[in-house]
Design an enzyme around this catalytic site. Structure first.
Site, PDB file in Angstrom:
ATOM      1  N   CYS A 190     -19.980  17.718  26.295  1.00  0.00           N
ATOM      2  CA  CYS A 190     -20.986  18.268  25.240  1.00  0.00           C
ATOM      3  C   CYS A 190     -20.079  19.503  24.474  1.00  0.00           C
ATOM      4  CB  CYS A 190     -21.994  19.103  25.970  1.00  0.00           C
ATOM      5  SG  CYS A 190     -23.357  19.415  24.525  1.00  0.00           S
ATOM      6  N   HIS A 214     -24.553  14.701  29.332  1.00  0.00           N
ATOM      7  CA  HIS A 214     -24.373  15.445  30.478  1.00  0.00           C
ATOM      8  C   HIS A 214     -24.418  14.578  31.685  1.00  0.00           C
ATOM      9  CE1 HIS A 214     -24.198  19.579  28.932  1.00  0.00           C
ATOM     10  NE2 HIS A 214     -25.058  19.003  28.286  1.00  0.00           N
ATOM     11  N   GLU A 216     -23.616  14.988  34.617  1.00  0.00           N
ATOM     12  CA  GLU A 216     -23.934  15.762  35.881  1.00  0.00           C
ATOM     13  C   GLU A 216     -25.502  16.058  36.138  1.00  0.00           C
ATOM     14  OE1 GLU A 216     -23.732  19.093  32.625  1.00  0.00           O
ATOM     15  OE2 GLU A 216     -22.831  16.833  33.034  1.00  0.00           O
TER      16      GLU A 216
END
Length: 183
Positions: A73, A161, A163
């Site tokens: 990002c 993202h 994660e």
């Protein structure tokens, strides 16, 4: 043991990036983005997401360490800006569940996700023009450049993202990046 550090750009998911790396079996720490690059001892760097470029500290300087870098990002946006690309406002602001089309199934970072994957992404700002030497590796209906790679310099970026739990196969992105750090 392979060591990958997360550069903290004050994103709300930075700790999850560290956890994903730890779960993949590498030595990892979160490092403040004002840390001088010469003090960073790592086989690879993740430039975390964050609220805005004004809080990215020395993130751009870590691109010169001659080790693999994954920008997530804001980290991708810092990479693009520093290397001659262009970042601008996205047409869609907040976080959203997005289907991403993988454009290069040979890409070392996202190619294994082809032909498409579901991700959680913010598009308040996004890369509008690739830096020289980069390949456009993923796109979506929401964002033209969802991922980019310069495999010859081991520089990679994703708008989404990997994660967070909402991203399918996010751990695979980290594992693919770790493989680059181990080369």
């Amino acid at each position: 043991m392979t060591r990958v550090v997360v550069i903290d750009n004050h994103g709300q998911f930075t700790h999850l990036e560290q956890r994903a790396l730890r779960d993949a079996g590498v030595d990892t720490d979160i490092v403040d983005n004002d840390t001088p690059p010469e003090e960073v001892d790592a086989d690879g760097i993740v430039l975390s997401g964050g609220p805005d470029a004004d809080r990215a500290g020395r993130s751009a300087e870590y691109l010169d360490l001659d080790i693999p870098v994954l920008g997530i990002c804001l980290g991708m946006q810092v990479m693009a800006t520093e290397l001659g690309g262009r970042v601008g406002s996205g047409d869609y602001g907040g976080y959203a569940d997005v289907t991403v089309d993988i454009l290069d199934d040979e890409d070392p970072l996202v190619g294994s996700l082809a032909p498409e994957t579901r991700v959680w992404a913010s598009h308040a700002d996004e890369v509008k023009e690739l830096p020289e030497g980069f390949t456009h590796t993923a796109t979506s209906d929401v964002c033209g450049i969802e991922a980019m790679s310069d495999a010859s310099r081991d520089l990679y970026g994703v708008q989404w993202h990997p994660e967070v739990a909402h991203t399918e196969r996010g751990q695979e992105v980290f594992e693919n990046f770790i493989a680059r750090c181990e080369n």
